[in-house]
Structure formats: C-alpha cells, structure tokens
Write a protein that holds these residues in place. Structure first.
Motif, PDB file in Angstrom:
ATOM      1  N   TRP A 381       0.736  -1.307  -0.048  1.00  0.00           N
ATOM      2  CA  TRP A 381      -0.086  -0.179  -0.020  1.00  0.00           C
ATOM      3  C   TRP A 381       0.925   1.257   0.012  1.00  0.00           C
ATOM      4  O   TRP A 381       0.554   2.191  -0.606  1.00  0.00           O
ATOM      5  CB  TRP A 381      -0.987   0.299   1.261  1.00  0.00           C
ATOM      6  N   LEU A 382       1.777   1.310   0.914  1.00  0.00           N
ATOM      7  CA  LEU A 382       2.525   2.609   1.058  1.00  0.00           C
ATOM      8  C   LEU A 382       3.389   2.911  -0.272  1.00  0.00           C
ATOM      9  O   LEU A 382       3.251   3.870  -0.864  1.00  0.00           O
ATOM     10  CB  LEU A 382       3.445   2.594   2.333  1.00  0.00           C
ATOM     11  N   PRO A 383       4.234   1.920  -0.545  1.00  0.00           N
ATOM     12  CA  PRO A 383       4.929   2.482  -1.867  1.00  0.00           C
ATOM     13  C   PRO A 383       4.163   2.544  -3.275  1.00  0.00           C
ATOM     14  O   PRO A 383       4.533   3.591  -4.064  1.00  0.00           O
ATOM     15  CB  PRO A 383       5.767   0.885  -2.095  1.00  0.00           C
ATOM     16  N   HIS A 384       3.184   1.820  -3.468  1.00  0.00           N
ATOM     17  CA  HIS A 384       2.151   2.085  -4.548  1.00  0.00           C
ATOM     18  C   HIS A 384       1.367   3.246  -4.455  1.00  0.00           C
ATOM     19  O   HIS A 384       1.380   4.111  -5.411  1.00  0.00           O
ATOM     20  CB  HIS A 384       1.240   1.007  -4.490  1.00  0.00           C
ATOM     21  N   MET A 385       1.141   3.961  -3.160  1.00  0.00           N
ATOM     22  CA  MET A 385       0.538   5.317  -3.047  1.00  0.00           C
ATOM     23  C   MET A 385       1.537   6.193  -3.446  1.00  0.00           C
ATOM     24  O   MET A 385       1.312   7.303  -3.971  1.00  0.00           O
ATOM     25  CB  MET A 385      -0.300   5.148  -1.670  1.00  0.00           C
ATOM     26  N   LYS A 386       2.560   6.046  -2.819  1.00  0.00           N
ATOM     27  CA  LYS A 386       3.725   7.038  -2.953  1.00  0.00           C
ATOM     28  C   LYS A 386       4.050   7.127  -4.396  1.00  0.00           C
ATOM     29  O   LYS A 386       4.241   8.492  -4.962  1.00  0.00           O
ATOM     30  CB  LYS A 386       4.819   6.727  -2.248  1.00  0.00           C
ATOM     31  N   GLN A 387       4.166   6.313  -5.209  1.00  0.00           N
ATOM     32  CA  GLN A 387       4.515   6.152  -6.640  1.00  0.00           C
ATOM     33  C   GLN A 387       3.298   6.790  -7.293  1.00  0.00           C
ATOM     34  O   GLN A 387       3.567   7.740  -8.114  1.00  0.00           O
ATOM     35  CB  GLN A 387       4.761   4.874  -7.279  1.00  0.00           C
ATOM     36  N   GLY A 388       2.102   6.627  -7.083  1.00  0.00           N
ATOM     37  CA  GLY A 388       0.926   6.992  -7.692  1.00  0.00           C
ATOM     38  C   GLY A 388       0.825   8.539  -7.426  1.00  0.00           C
ATOM     39  O   GLY A 388       0.602   9.317  -8.477  1.00  0.00           O
ATOM     40  N   ILE A 389       1.057   9.067  -6.180  1.00  0.00           N
ATOM     41  CA  ILE A 389       1.173  10.644  -5.934  1.00  0.00           C
ATOM     42  C   ILE A 389       2.081  11.373  -6.733  1.00  0.00           C
ATOM     43  O   ILE A 389       1.941  12.351  -7.494  1.00  0.00           O
ATOM     44  CB  ILE A 389       1.041  10.846  -4.350  1.00  0.00           C
ATOM     45  N   ALA A 390       3.444  10.655  -7.049  1.00  0.00           N
ATOM     46  CA  ALA A 390       4.578  11.212  -7.370  1.00  0.00           C
ATOM     47  C   ALA A 390       4.091  11.329  -8.838  1.00  0.00           C
ATOM     48  O   ALA A 390       4.441  12.587  -9.547  1.00  0.00           O
ATOM     49  CB  ALA A 390       5.696  10.218  -7.193  1.00  0.00           C
TER      50      ALA A 390
END
Length: 482
Positions: A381-390
C-alpha cells in the motif's frame, strides 16, 4: 703364356683364404655352441639379478624363475595379452638361467604393460593425476564437468526467472551459438526438470545443515493464490548462526484449507521433510490474519501449545505499519477523494487506447517526459500510493490538458478533472507525499534481513518524530487552502 690375376689383400708366399658361405658359417656356430654346452658347468640362479627387479622371483624347490608382475596381471595360464611366442615362460616358470632371457622378458611389451598396470593399482591419487592416463582422464572429466555445470546453470536460470521448462532447449542452442560446448545430450525439458530436482535437493540439504547447526530458529509464513485460484503457503526459516542472520526457503505447497489446524499440519510436514528439530523452533512471523495470530485457535496458538510457553508470535512490523496507515486515513474524506482520483486516472488511461493516445499527445505538446499512471491498489500500500502521488504531481499539467479537453464529451473525464483541480485534494496530496516518504523508508528498513528489535525500535521512534513535525505544517497548509 702365364695368366696372372690381381687379388686385393694377397701377400707373396701366403695362401689366399676362401670366404665361407652362409650355411658353412651357421654350421660352425652350431658346432661351437654344442661344444660349449658339453663342456660348460651347470648354470644357477644369480641373486644379483634381482637388484632393481623386485618382480623377479626364484623358486629353489622347483628351480624356476617367475615374474610376479605378469602373474598378477595375466594370471597363471599364460594368456592375457602376452606377445611372447608360445606360453609366457616367466608366468609358468622358466628354467633358463641366463641373464639374457631375463633381459628379453624385461623388455617385452607384455611385461612393460604389466608393470604399468601394477604401478597404477598401488599409486596414490597424486601419482595417478600426474600420469599420462590420469591427465587424459582428468581432462575428459573437466570437459564433461564444464558441460554439466553449464546445463545446471541454464536450468537454474529458468527456474529462478519462472520460465517454462520448454525454453531449456532454445536456451541451450543460444549458449552453443555463443561458443559454449554443451554436447548433444541432456538438452530437453525432462533433463531440465532433473537438474532442478538435484539443485533443490542440494539446497534442501544445505538448509537442514544450517538450521540444525543453529541454536534456535523461527518460521516466516504467508499465503497467496496461484493462477488457478489454489491457496499456496510459503514457509521460510530464519536463524542466527555465528552472529549472522540467515534466511532459507523451507517450502511451498497447498494445505487442505486455510484453517489453523490444516496450516499446522502443513507446517509439520514442511519441518519433517527437512528433518529439522522441532524443539529448536522459538517463534513464528506472519501477517495479522485471524487464522495465524488468533489467541484461541490461531496457528501461533497451536504451535505454542505443541512446543512450549517460550514460543513467540511476531506480527510482521512492515504489515502492521501498512495496516496502521490504512486505519489512520480510511475515514478521511480527502483520502477517499485522492484514492478515487488515483484509481480513476489509472483505469482511464490504461483500459482505453484512445485516452492513452490523447495523453501521449498532451505530453508532446507541453514537452514533458511521459509517465503512465501506476496501479495504487496493490498489496504494497505505502510504496504504491507514494508512486501514484508522485506520478500525479509530475503529470498534472498533461492530465489537466487532456482531461479538460475530453470532459466535454466524457463524463468520467469531467469528474476526474474536477477532483484533480480541487485545492483541498491537491493540498492533501502534497501532504501525503511528504508523509509517505519517512513511512516508506521505515517500511523498507523493517524488511531488512539483518534487522534486530533494537534497530526496529530506534527507526520507529525516529519516524514518529518526523511524522509529528509534519502536523503543524499540514494544519497551516489546510488553513491557507480553506
């Protein structure tokens, strides 16, 4: 008239000696040999002949000479490769007490071969390796070993990359085209399966040896589903050996069901297959599913009852961090809007080719390097969301350009661009980008193999300080955006 004749070597007053014929010469030699045999004293064995000839033996009772090397190699029948005429006299016993007969036998091909074979039998491995035959054999073994090693590496590469075994044949063809000699055998999928089974056996034996050497060990376990929908449980072993943490793959398989009793049966089978000492097991690491960590009937509870009170269950720190983040933000309306935007943008551009081409055109117009929106609903969840926001912030202008133009005819694009241009959502996205950076770093550190409890606590406290420092900044941004 007198007839005179010149004769070379003639002297006055001496008669000319007539040259004997070949037959007369042989007759004279036989006569001299017969006279010598009649007058000579009976011959006897000279023990000085044995000096430098350990194979030469003399039987006093029978009065015969034998060769121990030829007897050991060819036997006592006289057959077995001797090139001497008739029987090999030094095998049956020679009565010829002449040194010349011993020399003739010593130089014979059969005797030389017998000596070489005797030396080979009693030679050390070092002497065998230095011999001509040994060097030839080692060269052949080294070449064959190199071929088999290349085939093993090719099969291991297929298994590690998850490729089908039918690719083994063409992979061997590619290696051979690059100059690697692989021979003509073992180049089929069945042989690749045999190679992988031997690799698995070797790794399994190594795991057993390392685990039984360690004073204690724990299990790491998690489940997933394969393409057919069957449950697959994966088990790892974690132990400390000589101050170093080791993690070894224990096995993967399908239990009867995902209930705790069937999972315990699966774990017992995996441990039994590796021949591990169950009394050394001290802990279990898993996710927070009830069938794993349940206080009454979970897998950890069943193992604790079976092993002892010292057994410890550890809920994965990285998994707990992801759950804590989800619990903290799931009721936030801005989070729901942001996730709706990220998920909507992903499916808007990946499922419809026309929208994707329009986005690529927008990238070309504003001269920005294209980045397609990633999927943010994966298990990490955390890495995927971080990449999506970036990617959302990086492609903001391209998204705005394309979806604003498409919103006239596409209701979905109109809804997405409306959420994207909301200042509250953008402010929350900027805040989440700053918040997820220390959380993702912490999650990555918690997954390190050499992690200890002391290190984990120190990293958690440092991350908490960084997160708390963002509280004032977020409140100020929220007030300004309002």
């Amino acid at each position: 008239m007198l007839s005179l004749k010149y004769v070379e070597g003639a002297k006055p007053g001496q008669p000319i000696k007539r040259k004997k014929s070949e037959s007369e010469t042989k007759d004279d030699a036989k006569k001299r040999w017969k006279d010598y045999e009649q007058k000579r004293v009976d011959r006897s064995f000279n023990y000085e002949w044995q000096i430098g000839r350990p194979w030469l033996k003399f039987d006093k009772e029978k009065g015969v000479i034998t060769c121990s090397a030829c007897i050991n190699v060819y036997g006592t029948s006289g057959s077995g490769g001797s090139n001497l005429k008739g029987k090999n006299a030094f095998i049956t016993g020679s009565t010829n007490m002449k040194k010349s007969s011993i020399t003739d036998h010593e130089n014979s091909t059969s005797h030389v071969n017998a000596i070489s074979r005797e030396k080979a039998k009693h030679s050390t491995p070092v002497q065998q390796a230095k011999s001509v035959a040994g060097k030839t054999l080692l060269s052949m073994k080294a070449s064959e070993k190199h071929r088999i090693a290349c085939l093993f590496r090719a099969a291991h590469g297929l298994g590690k990359q998850g490729r089908p075994l039918r690719d083994f044949t063409w992979l061997c063809d590619v290696n051979e085209a690059n100059g690697v000699d692989l021979g003509k055998t073992y180049r089929n999928p069945k042989s690749a399966l045999v190679f992988l089974s031997y690799i698995a056996d070797a790794e399994r034996d190594k795991t057993t040896k390392l685990t039984n050497t360690a004073p204690a060990y724990s299990l790491l376990m998690d489940g997933t589903t394969d393409l057919s929908g069957d449950e697959q449980e994966c088990v790892y072993i974690r132990a400390a050996l000589n101050g170093k943490i080791i993690e070894r793959f224990a096995g993967i398989g399908s239990p009867k069901s995902t209930c705790s009793k069937d999972l315990k049966e699966f774990v017992d089978g995996a441990i039994g297959a590796l021949k591990l000492n169950k009394d050394k097991m001290i802990g279990l690491g898993s996710d927070g599913a009830s069938n794993m960590v349940g206080s009454k009937g979970g897998l950890a509870t069943l193992l604790k009852q079976d092993i002892g009170e010292h057994f410890v269950n550890v809920h994965c720190f990285s998994h707990r961090l992801g759950l804590a983040f989800r619990d903290a933000v799931k009721k936030n309306k801005l989070y729901e809007k942001l996730m709706t935007l990220l998920i909507g943008v992903y499916y808007f551009y990946t499922k419809q080719y026309k929208n994707k081409k329009g986005l690529m055109s927008a990238f070309e117009v504003i001269k920005v390097k294209p980045h397609m929106p990633p999927k943010v609903t994966g298990t990490r969840w955390l890495p995927h969301m971080k990449q999506g926001i970036a990617v959302l912030l990086r492609n903001f202008n391209a998204y705005n350009t394309h979806m604003s133009d498409a919103s006239h005819t596409n209701a979905k694009a109109e809804g997405l661009v409306k959420i994207m241009l909301d200042k509250h959502v953008l402010t929350f996205a900027l805040f989440m980008q700053k918040l997820l950076e220390p959380l993702c770093n912490l999650q990555e550190k918690l997954q390190r193999q050499d992690i200890t409890l002391a290190h984990a606590m120190a990293w958690i406290e440092t991350t908490m300080e960084l997160v708390m420092s963002l509280e004032t900044r977020y409140c100020n941004l929220h007030l300004l955006s309002a």
